[in-house]
Design a protein around this motif. Structure first.
Motif, PDB file in Angstrom:
ATOM      1  N   THR A   1      -7.244   1.835  -8.354  1.00 29.92           N
ATOM      2  CA  THR A   1      -7.142   1.703  -7.109  1.00 29.92           C
ATOM      3  C   THR A   1      -5.540   2.388  -6.671  1.00 29.92           C
ATOM      4  OG1 THR A   1      -9.285   1.793  -6.444  1.00 29.92           O
ATOM      5  CG2 THR A   1      -7.553   2.658  -4.539  1.00 29.92           C
ATOM      6  N   MET A   2      -4.895   1.447  -6.617  1.00 32.54           N
ATOM      7  CA  MET A   2      -3.727   1.292  -6.209  1.00 32.54           C
ATOM      8  C   MET A   2      -2.778   2.083  -7.132  1.00 32.54           C
ATOM      9  SD  MET A   2      -2.992  -2.794  -5.087  1.00 32.54           S
ATOM     10  CE  MET A   2      -2.461  -2.672  -5.131  1.00 32.54           C
TER      11      MET A   2
ATOM     12  N   ARG B   1      -3.744   5.048  -8.500  1.00 37.58           N
ATOM     13  CA  ARG B   1      -3.793   6.331  -8.257  1.00 37.58           C
ATOM     14  C   ARG B   1      -3.441   6.519  -7.296  1.00 37.58           C
ATOM     15  NH1 ARG B   1      -9.830   6.281  -9.500  1.00 37.58           N
ATOM     16  NH2 ARG B   1      -9.826   5.298  -7.858  1.00 37.58           N
ATOM     17  N   ASP B   2      -3.297   6.195  -5.878  1.00 38.62           N
ATOM     18  CA  ASP B   2      -2.989   7.072  -4.696  1.00 38.62           C
ATOM     19  C   ASP B   2      -1.308   6.618  -4.362  1.00 38.62           C
ATOM     20  OD1 ASP B   2      -5.427   6.861  -4.246  1.00 38.62           O
ATOM     21  OD2 ASP B   2      -5.674   4.785  -2.551  1.00 38.62           O
TER      22      ASP B   2
ATOM     23  N   LYS C   1       1.118  -1.059  -0.102  1.00 37.54           N
ATOM     24  CA  LYS C   1       0.090  -0.086  -0.158  1.00 37.54           C
ATOM     25  C   LYS C   1       0.465   1.520   0.214  1.00 37.54           C
ATOM     26  CE  LYS C   1      -3.529  -2.200   2.796  1.00 37.54           C
ATOM     27  NZ  LYS C   1      -3.816  -2.391   3.983  1.00 37.54           N
ATOM     28  N   GLN C   2       1.566   1.388   0.353  1.00 36.67           N
ATOM     29  CA  GLN C   2       2.800   2.548   0.966  1.00 36.67           C
ATOM     30  C   GLN C   2       4.555   1.494  -0.450  1.00 36.67           C
ATOM     31  OE1 GLN C   2       2.256   5.136   3.117  1.00 36.67           O
ATOM     32  NE2 GLN C   2       0.363   3.749   3.375  1.00 36.67           N
TER      33      GLN C   2
ATOM     34  N   ARG D   1      -0.096   9.304  -6.648  1.00 35.15           N
ATOM     35  CA  ARG D   1      -0.073   9.992  -5.678  1.00 35.15           C
ATOM     36  C   ARG D   1       0.731  10.577  -4.555  1.00 35.15           C
ATOM     37  NH1 ARG D   1      -6.278  10.977  -4.657  1.00 35.15           N
ATOM     38  NH2 ARG D   1      -6.330  10.820  -6.634  1.00 35.15           N
ATOM     39  N   ARG D   2       0.962   9.708  -3.404  1.00 31.87           N
ATOM     40  CA  ARG D   2       2.019   9.622  -2.973  1.00 31.87           C
ATOM     41  C   ARG D   2       3.262   8.934  -3.139  1.00 31.87           C
ATOM     42  NH1 ARG D   2       3.937   4.501  -1.632  1.00 31.87           N
ATOM     43  NH2 ARG D   2       4.856   5.963   0.215  1.00 31.87           N
TER      44      ARG D   2
END
Lengths: 249, 655
Positions: free
Chosen positions: B296-297, B299-300, B248-249, B303-304
């Motif tokens: 979603t993965m 896009r996020d 996720k990160q 962005r991060r």
């Protein structure tokens, strides 16, 4: 070029702690990512492989810290500089932070062209603080200091004395020197200054740099020296848009 | 227990790329250690810039740090210069996150993605201050564990690794944490206790719980020492990738690394059935990530991370159901937020795929890579890489016509049944590719990369005798001579490195001592040509009284016990042998995603199913389907029942 269509901005930033081990190129990449994270409206170059219009001042050696690094960038529209300073700082790696920003006049000279002098604080080992005074004095008094420098992979002997604009001991109890070096005709390296100190005194043979902090960069215009955020400012820059902090103690 | 940073920091001024050792990547954590928590050190035993991007390691790093009873940090093999400094100063291997000594962790967990890193594993264990041989470790030493594709033949490291984990790690890592945690809380007295418990966790192989019996050079049996230890260890498989949206990160490194971009895994497993490909065989079945989750993965993640480059990863990304819709959606999501370049690694070779690639790679269109793998249609049927010449030429034509200027072609040489005519086919294809390119642009170029084929366990080619160094060199020189005057540029992999890889790839437990000797003789970083020297390996084989050719170039027989037969990737041995015979008969095998099941053993044996969103094979080619399927036509098979009801909304009916 600069200011053709966009809004040129100059930033000052710091590099402290473990992040000092990343290279100049890595710093550039960290900024590019930070700018994308905060969705800064960066202007891009035209052509087959467009890249953001960002340019940096003189490279800092890997392992050196800095209170005063600079970069110029070009935006497609005006932004609130104060908010940008905070947002970009948050998006940068730990140990790096933006400490000032100013709007730049169109066609201002680039940092690479403009910067004329660099200031460093150099912590030394291999010498007692008390012995350092005479070494510094000998260097300052010398008319020529010859050291072996490596340029483009080749070793040669150079007189570096005239490139050292100032050399002093700010605190006699510590083995620290502050030095200011010229960037013309070419940028003198801190390692060459340390070699120079070794060359002027037999007492300094074991001397080595331990911690180096770049404390200032200067742009000389006529006979005056300026902090890079303070020159080439856009005259119609909105009031309060700059946040140049004290130019270091 | 405290940070070693004050002692490491002064050394970093003296080494190359010191930022390899500082951690602080975006996405990294500095976890709070606690005596009750199981402390994992996740290690990739190669240089930081190779290991940092490893997705498996990053997934486990996140899952473990989310658990209240575990902490995880990372480490990579220190480069030779830092290793010398550490040893000279009496400092151990350390984590990059909090610079804690490796020996203070409960588990040293290695990711093994390549055989030539085995000597680095030994070096890291040694640098951690832990005995390299498992039998010499005591209760106070960390457990040494390993996972990753190479562990499907764990035997070469069986005497050095306490426990191996087979297959997907997402679930089993928690089960292992619970076992180790219980042992820790019980006072951590006998090492034997925790190893016994670990041996009963599905997917975990504890080599010290097995006896190996030899008859001369042959392995004749591998038998568990205790009744509760399984005779065969089956791999673990995550049934639904949608349950695991990790990482996720994703870590954003401060220095340049390989695959330096946002990587989003769009499916796991591959049923193309390429017979040389171990990854495709051991990761079955196909499990697609739900399309909305991918979006979603992406896009996020963008962005991060601040990345402007994205890869949609898998073993054959163009096979993702509705890949064109997916990339269309991603491009739409990115509109107005800057320029993102998207890549699809492991491109299928056809014009449709190039069309998809051109859709997403609107900027920086420099090079495109295709992997036909073999020089002739005959040989491509042998290896079951069913790319026709027409597929390749239309793909290349599409690439050059849409603005790409450089094409890279990947081939293997030393494949089963390969004749010189097959080898020379590589040169022929390369020349034709350049000729096609020149019709579009004067600057067209092609690079041909040729690797020496190393047979891998759990593939139909596991019985095949690898080509000798001399034979591989002879084939490469045929190509060099033929392409000398061609604008196509030839690159090749060192045949000697392929030979050493062959020793480790199909080695048995006796090869461990060889690896130890190579390491003791200074042979670390064997993946790096400047540090590789085959004579170290041959000397070590000689010292152990082992015949390299017996391990590398010898054809295995059907009745022979293979050293990894007690490890199961779910593939029936009978299926693999039949597929090996089909290869020799030059018969291709269709892709079972879109054609009826031929029962390789995985789905039936593990009660798993393909998780695919559509029963429509990708447009644009017959590859792997065994049929001539035009774009958009349905395949005459039923859609497999979905694992969860929610999947249905993604199913697409062909028009």
């Amino acid at each position: 070029m600069r200011g053709d269509a966009g809004v040129p901005v100059r930033l000052r930033f710091t590099k402290h702690g473990p992040v000092r081990f990343i290279s100049h190129r890595d710093v550039a990449r960290a900024f590019e990512r930070a700018f994308r994270i905060v969705e800064l409206p960066l202007a891009f170059s035209a052509g087959f492989s467009p890249h953001p219009k960002v340019s940096f001042g003189p490279a800092l050696a890997v392992g050196y810290e800095s209170d005063a690094e600079y970069l110029d960038l070009e935006l497609t529209r005006e932004v609130d500089l104060e908010r940008m300073v905070d947002a970009v700082s948050d998006a940068l790696p730990e140990g790096m932070a933006v400490t000032g920003a100013s709007s730049l006049a169109d066609r201002a000279p680039s940092l690479q062209e403009g910067i004329t002098a660099l200031g460093y604080a150099v912590e030394l080992v291999g010498v007692a603080p008390a012995d350092l005074g005479p070494v510094v004095d000998a260097f300052v008094a010398a008319t020529a200091v010859e050291v072996v420098v490596t340029r483009k992979g080749e070793e040669r002997i150079d007189d570096i004395r005239s490139s050292v604009l100032a050399l002093a001991r700010p605190r006699p109890a510590e083995a620290v020197v502050v030095v200011e070096v010229a960037t013309r005709p070419r940028t003198l390296r801190v390692a060459d200054v340390v070699n120079g100190l070794r060359a002027v005194s037999p007492d300094a043979a074991a001397l080595e740099e331990r911690r180096v902090v770049r404390t200032h960069q200067w742009i000389e215009r006529g006979s005056a020296r300026h902090e890079p955020l303070d020159v080439d400012r856009r005259s119609d820059a909105p009031e309060g848009a700059t946040r140049a902090l004290e130019a270091c103690a | 227990m405290s940070s070693l940073w004050p002692r490491i920091e002064p050394l970093l001024a003296r080494v190359e790329k010191p930022a390899r050792y500082i951690g602080m990547e975006r996405g990294s954590v500095r976890p709070d250690h606690h005596p009750e928590k199981v402390a994992w050190l996740l290690l990739y035993p190669d240089a930081y810039e190779v290991g940092l991007p490893n997705q498996g390691l990053q997934i486990l790093y996140e899952i473990l740090n989310e658990r209240p009873d575990a902490v995880a940090e990372r480490s990579y093999a220190p480069w030779i210069d830092l290793e010398a400094e550490l040893r000279a100063h009496g400092l151990p291997l350390f984590s990059v996150d909090t610079h804690r000594a490796a020996g203070d962790f409960d588990v040293l967990a290695f990711n093994l993605s390549a055989e030539l890193v085995y000597t680095n594993l030994l070096n890291c264990v040694d640098l951690a201050g832990v005995p390299v041989r498992a039998a010499q470790r005591r209760a106070e030493h960390p457990l040494v564990m390993a996972g990753g594709h190479c562990t499907f033949n764990p035997e070469p490291l069986a005497d050095y690794v306490d426990a191996f984990v087979m297959g997907d790690g997402e679930e089993v890592v928690s089960e292992v944490t619970e076992v180790v945690g219980a042992w820790k809380r019980s006072g951590r007295t006998h090492r034997e206790e925790v190893l016994r418990d670990l041996a009963t966790v599905p997917g975990v192989y504890v080599p010290s719980m097995y006896d190996v019996e030899y008859d001369g050079p042959r392995v004749v049996a591998v038998t568990p020492k205790h009744a509760d230890v399984p005779a065969v260890v089956d791999k673990r498989t995550v049934a639904d990738l949608g349950d695991w949206p990790y990482p996720k990160q994703q870590l954003v490194p401060l220095i340049e690394v390989v695959h330096d971009r946002l990587n989003v895994e769009i499916f796991r497993g591959c049923t193309r059935g390429c017979r040389f490909c171990q990854a495709g065989m051991i990761t079955r079945p196909v499990r697609e990530r739900p399309l909305e989750q991918v979006r979603t993965m992406v896009r996020d993640g963008l962005r991060r991370s601040g990345y402007d480059e994205l890869a949609l990863t898998s073993l054959s990304s163009a096979d993702f159901s509705g890949i064109d819709d997916l990339v269309g959606g991603i491009v739409a999501d990115q509109e107005g937020t800057g320029q993102v370049s998207v890549s699809l690694p492991s491109l299928r070779v056809d014009a449709f795929t190039v069309g998809v690639a051109s859709e997403i790679q609107k900027v920086r269109r420099t090079g495109l890579t295709f992997a036909p793998e073999a020089g002739s249609w005959r040989l491509r049927q042998v290896i079951n890489k069913l790319v026709t010449e027409e597929d390749l030429y239309s793909a290349v034509d599409a690439a050059f016509s849409q603005g790409w200027r450089r094409v890279k072609l990947y081939f293997l040489t030393g494949l089963p049944t390969e004749t010189d005519a097959d080898t020379m086919g590589i040169a022929e294809l390369a020349k034709n590719v350049v000729a096609i390119g020149k019709q579009h642009t004067k600057g067209a170029s092609a690079t041909v990369s040729v690797g020496g084929f190393v047979p891998k366990p759990h593939t139909p080619f596991q019985w095949f005798g690898q080509n000798s160094v001399e034979e591989l060199r002879r084939k490469i020189s045929l190509l060099r001579d033929d392409l000398r005057r061609s604008p196509a540029k030839l690159r090749w992999h060192d045949a000697e490195a392929s030979f050493a890889e062959g020793i480790a790839s199909r080695g048995d437990r006796r090869i461990g001592a060889v690896i130890e000797r190579v390491w003791r003789a200074g042979g670390t970083f064997q993946e790096w040509s400047e540090h590789f020297d085959l004579s170290r390996w041959l000397d070590a084989m000689a010292a152990e009284g082992l015949d390299p050719d017996w391990y590398v170039t010898r054809h295995r027989t059907e009745d022979e016990v293979l050293p990894w037969d007690h490890i199961a990737a779910g593939l029936h041995r009978d299926f693999l042998w039949q597929d090996w015979q089909a290869a020799l008969a030059e018969h291709g095998l269709p892709d079972c995603r879109w054609t009826p099941c031929y029962d390789c053993g995985v789905c039936t044996g593990y009660a798993l199913e393909h998780v695919v969103a559509a029963n429509v094979p990708p447009a644009g080619g017959s590859q792997g389907t065994g049929q001539d399927l035009a774009a958009g036509s349905t395949v005459p098979v039923r859609l497999l029942p979905t694992v969860r009801g929610g999947r249905d909304r993604e199913a697409r009916v062909a028009g």
